[in-house]
Design a protein around this motif. Sequence first.
Motif, mmCIF file in Angstrom:
data_model
loop_
_atom_site.group_PDB
_atom_site.id
_atom_site.type_symbol
_atom_site.label_atom_id
_atom_site.label_comp_id
_atom_site.label_asym_id
_atom_site.label_seq_id
_atom_site.Cartn_x
_atom_site.Cartn_y
_atom_site.Cartn_z
ATOM 1 N N GLY A 108 -6.054 -4.811 -6.558
ATOM 2 C CA GLY A 108 -5.423 -3.800 -5.632
ATOM 3 C C GLY A 108 -4.666 -2.431 -6.377
ATOM 4 O O GLY A 108 -4.140 -2.329 -7.336
ATOM 5 N N VAL A 109 -4.515 -1.411 -6.270
ATOM 6 C CA VAL A 109 -4.027 -0.407 -6.297
ATOM 7 C C VAL A 109 -3.209 0.211 -5.799
ATOM 8 O O VAL A 109 -3.290 0.737 -4.438
ATOM 9 C CB VAL A 109 -4.833 0.658 -5.888
ATOM 10 C CG1 VAL A 109 -4.241 2.167 -7.150
ATOM 11 C CG2 VAL A 109 -6.102 0.697 -7.415
ATOM 12 N N LEU A 110 -1.932 0.067 -5.423
ATOM 13 C CA LEU A 110 -0.383 0.531 -4.896
ATOM 14 C C LEU A 110 0.338 2.086 -5.365
ATOM 15 O O LEU A 110 0.371 1.951 -6.411
ATOM 16 C CB LEU A 110 0.434 0.151 -4.725
ATOM 17 C CG LEU A 110 1.795 0.031 -3.359
ATOM 18 C CD1 LEU A 110 1.414 0.695 -2.284
ATOM 19 C CD2 LEU A 110 3.106 -1.369 -3.268
ATOM 20 N N VAL A 111 -0.093 2.957 -4.914
ATOM 21 C CA VAL A 111 0.956 4.489 -4.872
ATOM 22 C C VAL A 111 0.345 5.201 -3.418
ATOM 23 O O VAL A 111 0.526 4.395 -2.591
ATOM 24 C CB VAL A 111 -0.594 5.180 -5.290
ATOM 25 C CG1 VAL A 111 -1.504 5.014 -6.641
ATOM 26 C CG2 VAL A 111 -1.769 5.770 -4.400
ATOM 27 N N PRO A 112 2.415 6.025 -3.627
ATOM 28 C CA PRO A 112 3.007 6.799 -3.258
ATOM 29 C C PRO A 112 1.362 7.734 -2.114
ATOM 30 O O PRO A 112 2.044 7.430 -0.697
ATOM 31 C CB PRO A 112 3.355 8.207 -3.497
ATOM 32 C CG PRO A 112 4.134 7.068 -4.895
ATOM 33 C CD PRO A 112 2.295 6.785 -5.042
ATOM 34 N N THR A 113 0.912 7.989 -2.854
ATOM 35 C CA THR A 113 -0.142 9.367 -1.517
ATOM 36 C C THR A 113 -1.212 9.195 -2.316
ATOM 37 O O THR A 113 -1.408 9.358 -3.767
ATOM 38 C CB THR A 113 0.440 10.217 -1.045
ATOM 39 O OG1 THR A 113 -0.318 10.770 -0.455
ATOM 40 C CG2 THR A 113 0.595 10.965 -2.560
ATOM 41 N N ILE A 114 -2.434 9.569 -1.826
ATOM 42 C CA ILE A 114 -3.489 10.113 -2.644
ATOM 43 C C ILE A 114 -4.278 10.849 -1.960
ATOM 44 O O ILE A 114 -4.672 11.702 -2.736
ATOM 45 C CB ILE A 114 -4.924 9.125 -2.361
ATOM 46 C CG1 ILE A 114 -5.048 8.513 -0.562
ATOM 47 C CG2 ILE A 114 -4.661 7.541 -2.038
ATOM 48 C CD1 ILE A 114 -6.524 8.606 0.211
ATOM 49 N N ASP A 115 -3.434 11.954 -1.599
ATOM 50 C CA ASP A 115 -3.906 13.292 -1.650
ATOM 51 C C ASP A 115 -2.954 14.319 -2.644
ATOM 52 O O ASP A 115 -3.013 15.111 -2.498
ATOM 53 C CB ASP A 115 -3.580 13.941 -0.115
ATOM 54 C CG ASP A 115 -1.937 13.188 0.139
ATOM 55 O OD1 ASP A 115 -0.640 13.434 -0.630
ATOM 56 O OD2 ASP A 115 -1.303 13.561 1.475
ATOM 57 N N GLN A 116 -2.157 13.736 -3.658
ATOM 58 C CA GLN A 116 -2.083 14.685 -4.961
ATOM 59 C C GLN A 116 -3.020 14.657 -6.277
ATOM 60 O O GLN A 116 -3.031 13.455 -6.022
ATOM 61 C CB GLN A 116 -0.700 13.950 -4.972
ATOM 62 C CG GLN A 116 0.873 14.318 -4.184
ATOM 63 C CD GLN A 116 1.481 13.894 -4.722
ATOM 64 O OE1 GLN A 116 2.144 12.953 -5.766
ATOM 65 N NE2 GLN A 116 3.037 13.571 -4.082
ATOM 66 N N PRO A 117 -2.818 15.949 -6.350
ATOM 67 C CA PRO A 117 -3.991 15.483 -7.220
ATOM 68 C C PRO A 117 -4.595 14.559 -8.427
ATOM 69 O O PRO A 117 -5.156 13.806 -8.978
ATOM 70 C CB PRO A 117 -4.281 17.274 -8.297
ATOM 71 C CG PRO A 117 -3.537 18.298 -6.932
ATOM 72 C CD PRO A 117 -2.834 16.751 -6.191
#
Length: 343
Positions: free
Chosen positions: A68-77
């Motif tokens: 599982g991967v939890l990040v704030p957003t995926i649209d930041q380089p």
Amino acid sequence: MEENKDITIYDIAKKLNLATSTISRALKDHHSISAKTIKKVKEACAELGYRPNSLAAGLRSNKTQTIGVLVPTIDQPFLSSLISGIETTAKKSGYNILITQSGDSYQEEINMTQALYASRVSGIICSLGMGTRDTSHFQPFIDAKIPLVFVDRVPHDIDTYRVIIDNYAAGYKATKHLIDQGCSRIAHFYAGMEFGTLFSERKRGYLDALRAHNLPIEEDLIIKLESLVFTEGIKATNKLLDLKNPPDGIFSSVDIIAISAIQCAKKRGVKIPEELAIIGFNDDPISAIIDPGLSTISHPAFKMGQISAEKILNHLLLPKKENIKEITYLNTEVIIRESTKKS
């Protein structure tokens, strides 16, 4: 067969007049099944379009072969590169990744951790959201001895795997670079994470660099951003340039804000870097495209993703799945471009 019907091992068993247990073992190349039967089963699977349900199998065995991967957003380089590093490493070991986003929302981060836990992931890699206020929602993973890796935006109250850069040293290096270029009134843009250490450590490096070089610390030059969006950078830069004695240097804790500062300053007729030198953080691709090119701090996102996945995969091989306290630091460097080349 009906069109669009999911083919199951029951359909294969019916076609071949074999027991479902035989089909299941044949698909796993079990030694108790003859090579002839295995070949016949696999040919029937190909003919009917059977696809094994790895999720259902994982739920039965409690091992989903999924990280599982939890990040704030995926649209930041930075974060998309981080995810790419995770996925590249996971795939080599036969693991998939399940990506979720918190949108920097504390409640959504809680919701996503619960969803990942319910999905019975083999491990979790997380970069905290800006609004995270505590980390109790990760406790079920710790209690269940599911490996947990925090990467980049890490908490200060959970001792587990952490993959980070030395944000203090990076903040110091960025500020010292501006000082070396002759800047004496250096502003700083930082984000206000409630629970993580990333931006506060970059700010601490900035402050200590000023102190070490006998430069004043001026509170009106230190601006806390409400969010990491372009318009926030415009607003913050205008605030600085409206001062009676504006700064001659800006250290921004992220590139997108530094880029907005460049564009705002240029629009107001401020010469970069002669009148205002600007350095960012992350080395986003746009940093090399903007005019003038943005000096920045490297941030090895892909490598951080690779190492984070390796920590999970190696942990799963341990005979005892106890929680491990371990910090991995990666190096950063100053990437000098035209936005700071005063001399």
